[in-house]
Design a protein around this motif. Structure first.
Motif, PDB file in Angstrom:
ATOM      1  N   LEU A 241       0.743  -1.073   0.074  1.00 36.18           N
ATOM      2  CA  LEU A 241       0.035  -0.032  -0.010  1.00 36.18           C
ATOM      3  C   LEU A 241       0.891   1.368   0.076  1.00 36.18           C
ATOM      4  O   LEU A 241       0.522   2.204  -0.463  1.00 36.18           O
ATOM      5  N   ALA A 242       2.117   1.110   0.701  1.00 37.18           N
ATOM      6  CA  ALA A 242       2.872   2.332   0.495  1.00 37.18           C
ATOM      7  C   ALA A 242       3.503   2.555  -0.557  1.00 37.18           C
ATOM      8  O   ALA A 242       3.500   3.788  -1.092  1.00 37.18           O
ATOM      9  N   GLN A 243       3.781   1.433  -1.289  1.00 42.28           N
ATOM     10  CA  GLN A 243       4.181   1.845  -2.729  1.00 42.28           C
ATOM     11  C   GLN A 243       3.117   2.135  -3.793  1.00 42.28           C
ATOM     12  O   GLN A 243       3.148   3.332  -4.560  1.00 42.28           O
ATOM     13  N   PHE A 244       1.918   1.798  -3.620  1.00 46.56           N
ATOM     14  CA  PHE A 244       0.823   2.217  -4.162  1.00 46.56           C
ATOM     15  C   PHE A 244       0.458   3.759  -3.918  1.00 46.56           C
ATOM     16  O   PHE A 244       0.295   4.414  -4.899  1.00 46.56           O
ATOM     17  N   ILE A 245       0.594   4.230  -2.830  1.00 48.46           N
ATOM     18  CA  ILE A 245       0.073   5.565  -2.624  1.00 48.46           C
ATOM     19  C   ILE A 245       1.206   6.603  -3.021  1.00 48.46           C
ATOM     20  O   ILE A 245       0.879   7.812  -3.540  1.00 48.46           O
ATOM     21  N   CYS A 246       2.553   6.208  -3.031  1.00 52.34           N
ATOM     22  CA  CYS A 246       3.435   7.084  -3.563  1.00 52.34           C
ATOM     23  C   CYS A 246       3.288   7.151  -5.218  1.00 52.34           C
ATOM     24  O   CYS A 246       3.743   8.103  -5.534  1.00 52.34           O
ATOM     25  N   SER A 247       2.878   6.135  -5.605  1.00 51.02           N
ATOM     26  CA  SER A 247       2.949   6.051  -7.167  1.00 51.02           C
ATOM     27  C   SER A 247       1.790   6.674  -7.399  1.00 51.02           C
ATOM     28  O   SER A 247       1.920   7.326  -8.503  1.00 51.02           O
ATOM     29  N   PHE A 248       0.742   6.720  -6.634  1.00 52.18           N
ATOM     30  CA  PHE A 248      -0.506   7.259  -7.005  1.00 52.18           C
ATOM     31  C   PHE A 248      -0.200   8.816  -6.952  1.00 52.18           C
ATOM     32  O   PHE A 248      -0.627   9.378  -7.786  1.00 52.18           O
ATOM     33  N   ALA A 249       0.543   9.324  -6.126  1.00 52.18           N
ATOM     34  CA  ALA A 249       0.730  10.903  -5.957  1.00 52.18           C
ATOM     35  C   ALA A 249       1.510  11.098  -6.911  1.00 52.18           C
ATOM     36  O   ALA A 249       1.530  12.264  -7.490  1.00 52.18           O
ATOM     37  N   GLY A 250       2.372  10.597  -7.836  1.00 51.42           N
ATOM     38  CA  GLY A 250       3.121  10.882  -8.885  1.00 51.42           C
ATOM     39  C   GLY A 250       2.396  11.034 -10.099  1.00 51.42           C
ATOM     40  O   GLY A 250       2.763  11.799 -10.969  1.00 51.42           O
TER      41      GLY A 250
END
Length: 466
Positions: free
Chosen positions: A23-32
């Protein structure tokens, strides 16, 4: 999804440990990528321009890239879980500040700076913990497959989710959504146990951290300056290259003096790992460059709103999710080199289809086949590229290589947005769109060439997954 994807947990990997990491990787990629569909809304609400929003996105990606190597190094000194939680906290504060931003300056502070710093602190522990906790071939391949799947889906689905939130509530709510996800991750992180104790006596190379960050920032700023002043662009690029050369000379001097530098030069002596880093960089460059180019073109040139633009990107999301979650099965049947090369070929074919849309059908769904191919191609190669690099080094080097790997990937994201965005904002038209997509296709061919140089055979594939 994340928990179901990792039944083969080794001792020390408690149930549910993969969920917060993925989920951490998901939200950081989402933010980009989610801001790509908010270009018109943000520029209107904050009285800025398309270029202002592009700069905000690029600075966020750049801060991540510039600080990822120091962030990875800090995990050895302060512990992987502690850095993970600290990064989540900083990120959450940045998201809330962005949601309340009265102008572009505060948005840059919250989104670009705080969220960027938070990401640089939390992402290296994601990959280090995964490597250390999932030691079996099948469990590690599945864990990396899940993390890369959610990371890729976050980047590809960012426009859709961001579009739905922006159209239904407002662009500020998208940052509130990020803060809520961060809160969930913090709660789930209680199950994570750091397999290695922190070493507070571990030295930290502050000078090296400053030099590496400044060098990377100058290089990307030079690319951003291309549409304003060619001489400024050249000056910044040369200055950035000189600072990075200074950084590597600094590192060599530290090593000769018997001191621990920020980044050991021995990390670059593994040819396979070096090629894997190149493929990682270009993969994220293609993903973020394509996302920004198509989203900006659909909104600014064709006049689509945020939700219509986001829905069109569903094709890329589905393609990326399908192939990323099949990473374990693909790794068992095919060599890493074959998967990465196939991924580049399929992705380039998708870019070619999008390029054909310059003078093609006015129907927005005509973009779907190209985006689907890009999603399928990237999903095929993201996991093997990470596995090649991450598994080329022993446990004691995971902090360094994780920081370097994530820095290279996020630098690719920064360059993708900067290169494509610079071409676009120079003249938002079908010609600019075509030039941006053609540039991305050429860079994709460079990635394919790097993948072709990877070692052949299945023996290497099994080795890097262990």
């Amino acid at each position: 999804m994340a928990e179901a994807a990792a039944p083969d947990r080794p001792p020390g990997a408690p149930r549910g440990v993969l969920a917060p990491l993925a989920l951490a990787q998901f939200i950081c990629s989402f933010a980009g990528s989610n801001m790509n569909v908010m270009i018109n809304d943000i520029s209107t609400d904050l009285d800025t321009t398309v270029q202002g929003v592009q700069i905000t996105i690029t600075i966020f990606l750049l801060v991540m890239a510039a600080l990822m190597i120091p962030g990875g190094k800090l995990t050895d000194r302060y512990g992987r879980k502690r850095c993970f939680l600290a990064g989540l906290t900083v990120y959450g504060v940045g998201a809330l500040l962005s949601a309340a931003a009265p102008g572009l300056g505060v948005l840059i502070l919250g989104n670009s700076i705080l969220e960027g710093v938070g990401t640089a602190l939390l992402i290296p522990p994601v990959y280090i913990l995964t490597t250390l906790l999932f030691t079996e071939v099948s469990s590690r391949a599945r864990a990396f497959g899940t993390i890369m799947a959610l990371g890729g889906v976050g980047a590809a689905a960012g426009p859709l989710i961001g579009g739905l939130i922006t159209s239904g509530i407002g662009w500020r709510a998208a940052f509130v959504f990020q803060a809520l996800v961060i809160a969930v991750i913090i709660l789930l992180s209680r199950r994570i146990e750091d397999p290695l104790p922190p070493d507070p006596t571990r030295p930290f190379d502050t000078g090296g951290a400053v030099l590496s960050a400044v060098g990377l920032i100058l290089v990307v700023m030079g690319i951003l300056a291309a549409d304003d002043n060619v001489w400024l662009m050249a000056g910044l690029l040369v200055l950035g290259a000189l600072v990075l050369l200074w950084f590597f000379r600094w590192v060599r001097a530290k090593e000769r003096a018997g001191k621990e530098p920020l980044l050991s030069t021995s990390l670059f002596r593994d040819r396979t790992s070096n090629l894997g880093l190149v493929t990682q960089n270009i993969q994220w460059l293609l993903l973020m460059g394509t996302s920004f180019t198509v989203a900006a073109y659909l909104q600014v040139v064709r006049g689509y709103d945020a939700i219509r633009t986001g829905v069109i990107f569903t094709a890329a999301t589905l393609g990326l999710l399908a192939t990323s979650l099949a990473a374990e099965r693909l790794a068992q049947r095919y060599a890493q080199r074959a998967l990465i090369m196939t991924g580049f070929v399929v992705t380039i074919a998708g870019i070619a289809l999008l390029l054909a849309m310059v003078s093609g059908s006015p129907n927005p769904w005509a973009f779907a086949p190209g985006l689907l191919l890009i999603g399928l191609g990237l999903g095929v190669m993201l996991t093997p590229s990470v596995n090649i690099v991450q598994s080329s080094f022993p446990e004691e080097r995971q902090g360094e290589i994780s920081g370097l790997s994530r820095s290279v990937s996020n630098l690719g994201s920064s360059l993708g947005t900067a290169v494509a965005g610079t071409i676009l904002v120079a003249g938002l038209s079908t010609h600019a769109y075509g030039a941006a997509m053609a540039t991305l296709a050429v860079l994709g061919l460079a990635g394919l060439a790097a993948a072709a140089l990877l070692p052949r055979g299945r023996a290497r594939s099994r080795a890097v997954a262990s």
